[in-house]
Scaffold this motif. Structure first.
Motif, PDB file in Angstrom:
ATOM      1  N   SER B  14       6.038   8.498   1.885  1.00  0.00           N
ATOM      2  CA  SER B  14       4.801   9.281   1.907  1.00  0.00           C
ATOM      3  C   SER B  14       3.791   8.713   0.912  1.00  0.00           C
ATOM      4  N   LEU B  15       4.316   8.201  -0.214  1.00  0.00           N
ATOM      5  CA  LEU B  15       3.415   7.560  -1.173  1.00  0.00           C
ATOM      6  C   LEU B  15       2.715   6.374  -0.523  1.00  0.00           C
ATOM      7  N   ALA B  18       0.127   7.506   1.962  1.00  0.00           N
ATOM      8  CA  ALA B  18      -1.077   8.053   1.334  1.00  0.00           C
ATOM      9  C   ALA B  18      -1.895   6.937   0.709  1.00  0.00           C
ATOM     10  N   TYR B  19      -1.200   5.968   0.142  1.00  0.00           N
ATOM     11  CA  TYR B  19      -1.936   4.893  -0.516  1.00  0.00           C
ATOM     12  C   TYR B  19      -2.638   4.013   0.498  1.00  0.00           C
ATOM     13  N   THR B  22      -6.412   4.442   1.196  1.00  0.00           N
ATOM     14  CA  THR B  22      -7.509   4.230   0.253  1.00  0.00           C
ATOM     15  C   THR B  22      -8.375   3.057   0.725  1.00  0.00           C
TER      16      THR B  22
END
Lengths: 788, 114
Positions: B14-15, B18-19, B22
C-alpha cells in the motif's frame, strides 16, 4: 461610496500610523543611545572595568595590522612564559564589528579614533537591540506590543549595566545578536520561508562569533521545537525553521576558531542533534500517516515500534557509555556550573570566585528589571490568549532565562529582553482592553443621544459610528492633557485605527458581540489608564536614576564626595603610566589576575596572569607566591623572570576591592594546586584578620608585607580604613623586594625584585645549605622550588 | 507470525501504491534526497575505515550532504501542491530560496573544507 470613504480614511490612518511608528522607533533609538551616555558626561570617554581593556587592545591591534595578522596573532605579552593564541581563543564578533565601524568611518573621512569607536559601540548596538525587540514582539503579538517592548528595552537597567558608553564587552553586541536571531527564527516559523531560515543561520553565526552565551540559543530553540511537537503543533513550517538552522548553524559555529570542533563534540550541542533526529522521525510519521489508511497506519506503527525500540536501545546504550566515560559528561565547566550551581565551588574555585558568577539577591531583581517583575506574569497570561507558536516560544524563553538568572547574576542580562517582551505584551493588551471599553461606552452614549441612528445592520451603522469615533479620537486626546508622551497617544491612536478597520470589515453586530465580554466600566478604565501611565513614568524615573547613579562608574576612575568637594582617584592610570614610562619594554609585571588586561593595555608590559583565567596552575603559582614568605615568593617570581610586582591596596582611602580582601581567594586557588598552602594557616579561629591577632603565616606572607610596608608612616598607628582596625605588624623591612612606586592615594603599590646577592657575607656555602635544611624542617613552609 | 509478515507485505504494497501517485517532480526531489543521504553514509563508512584525521574535511563533507538533503526536503514541502499552507507560494520563489540557501551552505563548506 460609503465603504470606499471608510476604506480611504482607514488606509490614510494606516499610513499615518506607519509614519508615526517609524518616528517613535527613531525616538526609542535616540533614548537607548543617550541614556547610556551618563558615564561620558560625568567622567570622560574612557573604557571601563577590566575585560573591555583586553577587547580594546585587540581592536587596536586589528586596526593597526589588518585582519590576517589578527587572525593568526600569538600574543607573547601575557601569560608569560606561555603566551596566548589570541586568534583561537577570543570571540571575534565584537572586535570585528568595532574594527569595521572604525574603518568605515575613516574611509568616509570622519576621523574617529579607535578608542572613541570602542566606547560608543555599546550604545549604538543597544539602539539596534531595541529595534530588534520591536521586530520580535511584532511577530509574537502585534505592532502595539512591539513598540511598547522596544521602549521598555531601551531603558531597562539590567541591559544598561552591561552596555554603558565605555563598557566595551561582548554583551554589547551579543544581546542584539540574540534578539535578532530569535526574531528571524520566529519569522521563519510564522512564514515558512527558506529565505528567512538562511538569514536566521547567518544571524546565529554572528551570535556565535560574539559571545559564549550562544549555547543558550542552540539549546532553547530545540527545546521549543520539542515543545511544539509534544503539544501537537507540528507543522511543515516548524521543519523549515529548525532543520536548516541545525545543519547550517553547526557548520557556521565550527567555522569560529574558539568553538571549532566543540560544535559537534560537546554536550552543549547534543540537544540540537537529538531534536534534529526527532523532528525527522516526526516528519516521516506525519507523511506516512498522510498517505496510508488509518488501519494500515496502525499496523505500520506496531511494526516500527518493535524494530525501532530495539535499535534505539542499542544506540542509546552506546551514547551513554561514550558520554559517561568523560568526567564532566562532556559539558564544559562553566555550563556545568549553570546546571548544577554547586559544581563550581566544589571543583573550580576560579569560577566560584568571580563576583558576577554568584546568585543574585532578591533586591537585585527589582533594581535590574523594576516594574517588569510584576508585569511579566500578566504577559505570560496574555501569551496564552491565544496560544501560537511564537507566543509559546516567548513563554519558554522567559521561563528558562528566569532559571538561569537565578543561578548567576550576570545572566540577568539574558532575562532582560524576555521580561521586556512579556511586559510589552501585557501593557499593550491592557491598554487595548481599557481603551476598547472606553470607546464602547462613549459610542454607546453617543448612539443613545443620536435619535436617527437605528440599530440597523450593515455598513451605514459602521460609517455613522466611525464619524463619532473620529470625533472621539480628538476629544479623547483633549480630555487627557497630561498624556504628554507621544508613545502613549500614538499607541491608542493605533489601537483605535485597528478597531476601525475591524469595524469596517466585520459586521457591527458580531463586533459588538465580541467586545461585550471584555468591557469594563468607564470610570474604572479611565482610572486604570491613568495609573498605567503613572507606572510607566515611575519606571522611566527609576531607569534614568539607575543609569546615572549606579551603572555609570568606570571602575578605573573613582570619585568620592566629601565636605570639601569632589575627590577623584585616578591611581590606576597613574600606576600604569609610571610602569609605561619608567620600566624597560620587556620587563615582566606580576599581579593578581584582575589587573592583567589593564596592565597589558595601558602599561604595555608583559604580565604573568590575566583575566582570561584559562590556566589554573599558572594562577595558582602566582597565588602561592603571594601567600608565601618573602624568600619563597622571591624564588617563585624569579623563576618566572618577573621584575616588578603590583599590588592594589585600599587601606588608606577605604577602597574595598583591594588585594587584601581578595587574598583568601589567592590562598584557596593556590592551595588547590600546591597543597602546602593551607587556608587554615591564614585564619585565626576561622576568622580572616590582619590585626595583632592574625596568624604568623598571615603576618609574614608577601601580600601582607607588600600592602602594609611603611603604612604606619601615614598616620602613626597603621589604621586600615577598609578593615577598620589597626594592622598587626607595623614596623618591618623588606629583604627581597624594594618599593619603587606608590600612587598618590596609596592605592597601587609597585615593587621591584632585588637582584640576588653575589656574595653571602660571613657564612660559607656548605653551612648555608645546612641552615637551609634546618629551616625547612622547622618552618611550615618547605623551601622546595616546584620547578626543579 | 504469518499474520505479521502478511501485514508487513500488505503495508509495503500500500505504501508503494500510495507513493506511485506522487507527481514526477516530487519524485525527482526524493531521488536527490536519497542520493545525498547515500553519499553521506558512504563518507561515514570511509571515515570508519581510514580514520578521521582532517576532521574538518570529514565534517564539512558529511554536513554538506546532510544539509543539501534537508534543503531539498524543505523545497519539496514548499512545492508540494497538497500542502495547504504553501498554496500561494509560487514554486519559482521556493526554488530561488533553495538555490540561495544552497549557495550559503556551499560557501561555508568550501571555507571549512581546508
Amino acid at each position: 461610496m460609503a465603504t470606499s470613504k471608510v476604506e480611504g480614511s482607514s488606509s490614510l490612518r494606516h499610513a499615518f500610523g506607519g509614519v508615526l511608528s517609524v518616528f517613535i522607533l527613531l525616538l526609542i533609538g535616540v533614548v537607548a543611545f543617550s541614556i547610556r551616555l551618563f558615564s561620558v558626561i560625568k567622567y570622560e570617554s574612557v573604557i571601563h572595568e577590566f575585560d573591555p581593556y583586553f577587547n580594546y587592545r585587540v581592536t587596536q591591534f586589528l586596526s593597526k595590522n589588518g585582519i590576517y595578522d589578527f587572525w593568526n596573532w600569538f600574543d607573547d605579552r601575557t601569560w608569560y612564559p606561555l603566551g596566548r593564541v589570541i586568534g583561537g581563543t577570543v570571540y571575534p564578533g565584537l572586535t570585528l564589528t568595532a574594527g569595521t565601524m572604525w574603518k568605515l568611518a575613516n574611509s568616509l573621512n570622519i576621523p574617529l579614533s579607535v578608542e572613541t569607536v570602542c566606547v560608543f559601540t555599546a550604545p549604538i548596538f543597544s539602539a539596534f537591540a531595541a529595534w530588534a525587540t520591536y521586530l520580535l514582539t511584532k511577530e509574537v503579538k502585534g505592532t502595539g506590543a512591539g513598540i511598547t517592548a522596544a521602549a521598555i528595552l531601551a531603558m531597562v537597567p539590567s541591559y544598561i549595566s552591561r552596555s554603558v558608553a565605555g563598557s566595551y564587552d561582548n554583551e554589547a553586541v551579543a544581546i542584539f545578536a540574540l534578539i535578532f536571531t530569535f526574531y528571524l527564527y520566529i519569522k521563519t516559523l510564522n512564514t515558512g520561508s527558506l529565505f528567512y531560515a538562511t538569514l536566521n543561520s547567518l544571524a546565529y553565526f554572528y551570535m556565535v562569533c560574539s559571545w559564549g552565551g550562544y549555547t543558550f540559543i542552540i539549546n532553547l530553540i530545540p527545546m521549543h521545537v520539542l515543545l511544539c511537537i509534544v503539544t501537537g503543533r507540528y507543522s511543515s513550517r516548524l521543519y523549515i525553521a529548525y532543520a536548516p538552522l541545525v545543519v547550517l548553524g553547526t557548520l557556521l559555529a565550527a567555522l569560529v576558531p574558539v568553538v571549532g570542533f566543540n560544535a559537534v563534540m560537546t554536550s552543549e550541542h547534543f540537544g540540537s542533534f537529538l531534536v534534529f533526529i526527532i523532528i525527522h522521525v516526526v516528519a516521516l510519521v506525519y507523511y506516512i500517516k498522510g498517505i496510508l489508511t488509518p488501519r494500515l497506519f496502525k499496523v505500520a506503527t506496531t511494526l516500527v515500534l518493535t524494530v525501532g525500540i530495539a535499535v534505539c536501545a542499542v544506540v542509546v546504550a552506546i551514547l551513554v557509555a561514550l558520554v559517561a566515560s568523560s568526567p564532566t559528561k562532556g559539558w564544559s565547566g562553566r555550563s556545568l556550573s549553570l546546571l548544577d550551581p554547586t559544581y563550581a565551588s566544589k571543583y573550580i574555585p576560579i569560577i566560584a570566585s568571580v563576583s558576577e558568577h554568584q546568585p543574585p539577591t532578591w533586591p537585585s531583581y527589582f533594581m535590574d528589571i523594576n516594574v517588569l517583575a510584576f508585569l511579566v506574569p500578566a504577559g505570560i497570561v496574555a501569551c496564552f490568549l491565544p496560544l501560537s507558536d511564537a507566543s509559546s516560544f516567548a513563554v519558554l524563553y522567559l521561563v528558562t532565562s528566569v532559571y538561569f538568572s537565578g543561578v548567576m547574576v550576570r545572566l540577568m542580562l539574558v532575562l532582560a529582553p524576555a521580561a521586556c517582551i512579556m511586559s510589552g505584551i501585557a501593557l499593550s493588551e491592557a491598554f487595548g482592553v481599557l481603551t476598547r471599553s472606553m470607546k464602547f461606552h462613549i459610542t454607546k452614549y453617543f448612539e443613545c443621544s443620536h435619535t436617527e441612528a437605528p440599530a440597523k445592520l450593515g455598513e451605514s451603522t459602521s460609517t455613522e459610528s466611525s464619524a463619532p469615533l473620529e470625533n472621539m479620537t480628538k476629544s479623547d486626546t483633549t480630555e487627557k492633557p497630561e498624556v504628554a508622551r507621544k508613545e502613549k497617544v500614538a499607541r491608542r491612536k493605533q489601537k483605535k485605527e485597528k478597531e476601525l478597520t475591524e469595524n469596517a470589515h466585520v459586521k457591527p453586530v458580531s463586533a459588538k458581540k465580541e467586545k461585550r465580554p471584555l468591557v469594563l466600566p468607564l470610570e474604572a478604565s479611565i482610572v486604570s489608564v491613568f495609573l498605567l501611565i503613572v507606572l510607566g513614568g515611575l519606571y522611566v524615573l527609576h531607569c534614568v536614576w539607575a543609569a546615572a547613579e549606579a551603572y555609570s562608574a568606570p571602575s578605573i576612575v573613582l570619585t568620592s564626595h566629601s565636605h570639601d568637594g569632589l575627590h577623584v582617584f585616578d591611581d590606576f592610570r597613574e600606576a600604569y603610566a609610571w610602569l609605561r614610562h619608567n620600566t624597560e619594554v620587556d620587563d615582566k609585571v606580576a599581579s593578581w589576575w584582575d589587573y592583567g588586561y589593564q596592565t597589558t593595555a595601558m602599561a604595555n608590559r608583559t604580565v604573568i596572569v590575566d583575566n582570561n583565567t584559562w590556566n589554573n596552575t599558572h594562577i595558582a603559582t602566582v597565588g602561592t607566591a603571594m601567600s608565601s614568605p618573602e624568600k619563597a615568593a622571591w624564588e617563585i617570581f624569579n623563576s618566572l623572570d618577573v621584575k616588578y610586582v603590583l599590588v592594589v591596596f585600599g587601606g588608606l582611602v577605604g577602597y574595598p576591592s583591594d588585594d587584601i580582601n581578595k587574598f583568601l581567594w589567592m590562598v584557596r586557588i593556590g592551595g588547590g594546586v600546591f597543597p602546602h598552602i593551607k587556608e587554615a594557616d591564614y585564619l585565626k579561629d576561622g576568622q580572616y584578620r590582619v590585626d595583632a591577632q592574625a596568624t604568623h603565616t598571615m603576618l609574614n606572607c608577601l601580600m601582607y608585607k607588600l600592602s602594609y610596608y611603611r603604612f604606619v608612616e601615614t598616620d602613626g598607628k597603621g589604621f586600615d580604613r577598609v578593615r577598620r582596625y589597626e594592622i598587626g605588624k607595623k614596623h618591618f623591612k623588606l629583604t627581597h623586594f624594594e618599593e619603587v612606586f606608590t600612587t598618590h592615594h596609596w592605592m597601587v603599590r609597585i615593587y621591584k625584585l632585588k637582584p640576588q646577592k653575589n656574595r653571602i657575607r660571613g657564612k660559607s656555602r656548605k653551612s648555608k645549605l645546612g641552615s637551609k635544611s634546618t629551616s625547612s624542617k622547622s618552618g611550615g613552609m618547605t623551601h622546595k622550588n616546584p620547578w626543579n | 507470525m504469518a499474520k505479521g509478515t502478511n501485514d508487513a507485505q500488505l503495508l509495503i504494497q500500500s505504501l508503494r501504491k500510495a507513493y506511485a501517485s506522487t507527481p514526477t517532480s516530487l519524485k525527482i526531489i526524493d531521488l536527490y534526497v536519497v542520493y545525498a543521504v547515500a553519499t553521506a553514509l558512504i563518507q561515514v563508512a570511509y571515515m570508519a575505515m581510514v580514520g578521521s584525521f582532517p576532521f574538518n574535511s570529514f565534517l564539512s563533507g558529511v554536513l554538506s550532504c546532510v544539509g543539501t538533503a534537508v534543503l531539498a526536503v524543505c523545497l519539496r514541502i514548499q512545492v508540494n501542491k497538497d500542502n495547504k499552507e504553501f498554496k500561494d507560494l509560487p514554486p519559482e520563489r521556493a526554488f530561488a530560496d533553495f538555490v540561495l540557501c544552497n549557495l550559503v551552505l556551499h560557501l561555508v563548506i568550501m571555507n571549512f573544507l581546508g
